[in-house]
Design an enzyme around this catalytic site. Sequence first.
Site, PDB file in Angstrom:
ATOM      1  N   HIS A 256     -33.755  51.872  -3.810  1.00  0.00           N
ATOM      2  CA  HIS A 256     -34.993  52.535  -3.438  1.00  0.00           C
ATOM      3  C   HIS A 256     -35.936  52.523  -4.615  1.00  0.00           C
ATOM      4  CE1 HIS A 256     -37.785  55.543  -1.863  1.00  0.00           C
ATOM      5  NE2 HIS A 256     -37.219  55.363  -0.684  1.00  0.00           N
ATOM      6  N   ASP A 307     -32.153  54.278   5.372  1.00  0.00           N
ATOM      7  CA  ASP A 307     -32.119  53.289   6.451  1.00  0.00           C
ATOM      8  C   ASP A 307     -30.704  52.810   6.766  1.00  0.00           C
ATOM      9  OD1 ASP A 307     -35.013  52.997   6.781  1.00  0.00           O
ATOM     10  OD2 ASP A 307     -34.952  52.142   4.778  1.00  0.00           O
TER      11      ASP A 307
END
Length: 370
Positions: A256, A307
């Site tokens: 991320h 996700d």
Amino acid sequence: MSATKGLEGIVATTSSISSIVDGVLTYRGIDIDDLAENATFEEVIYLLWFGKLPSQSELEKLQSDLNASSAVPAEVIDQLKLYPKGANSMAALRTAVSSLALYDEEANDMSPEANVRKAIKLQAQVPAIVAAFSRIRQGLEPLASKGYPSIAANFLYQMTGKEPDKIAIEAMDKALVLHADHELNASTFAARVTVATLTDIYSGITSAIGTLKGPLHGGANEAVMAMLEEIGTFDNIVPYINGKLERKDKIMGFGHRVYKNGDPRAKHLQKMSQELGKITGNMSWYDMSIKVEELVTGQKGLKPNVDFYSASVYTSLEIPRDLFTPIFAISRTSGWTAHILEQYENNRLIRPRAEYTGPVNQKYIPISQR
């Protein structure tokens, strides 16, 4: 003046809505772990919009307003029926949301009260549009909201026509809470840039949906499920992942831009993925996900983001893969609208500069000499 690629590390605005500090995500100062374990999505919507958790009466009023605003204009439903078969789900959502403005008499009323009413309409109608699109492409008629107190329950009903069970509602509600806001992510920034021109809230949400459509933002959970389906069986995981790592291919659902020590939202969806696997009697997607995480984290040090496990959660809920990102949009509408309302409160046109890198000292050459 020197440019920073992707604006990484650049502080572009101030906001009191959400924060990411030392890897901890908060909404209005409340840790996401606390909200994920205790709050409903409707409580989170209220928190994001109004800066505090609602009282019982305030929550019931919001739930009532959302249900009263959930009917999508018939003209928009008719448009959905005319979209091409196989239309991209996010393109369909983007187009339908844009058209909502045509049927809202308050679309261009910029008063704070009207903008809150429009935020309520958008939050109620985005899930109804996603469910309607899903049914229309199956040759089924869209369903009206059943009037459940939660967006999660109404959405699942409008998708399937069946009363959703408790664990399905809980899983969807938790996913909506976890995706609701995320500081100045790409789609939220796009929404704020758009409405900083003092255009309407529908334009801002349309910009945000268009931004979320990209695979580097909202499309990652869909890509995760595509990867798991491509792997196929548990025995194929090691050669598949090792091959990707050797080729230096990007593995979706890991790492991320903001979180360097792991996404705090991922563990909640991992737990929900496991619970849904047990209830449905199909642990394969969860087991495969755990093995993939073990390999990628072990060899690359990359940890799963929000996700990664949302993919197996939605699949366990029998939601088609190409609706994963529209569901992300259902949740993030709460954050987008919160940021839009905040932008309107203390607006200044967002207009950064660009570092010019083109040729200099050029002269116009007549066309006869070119």
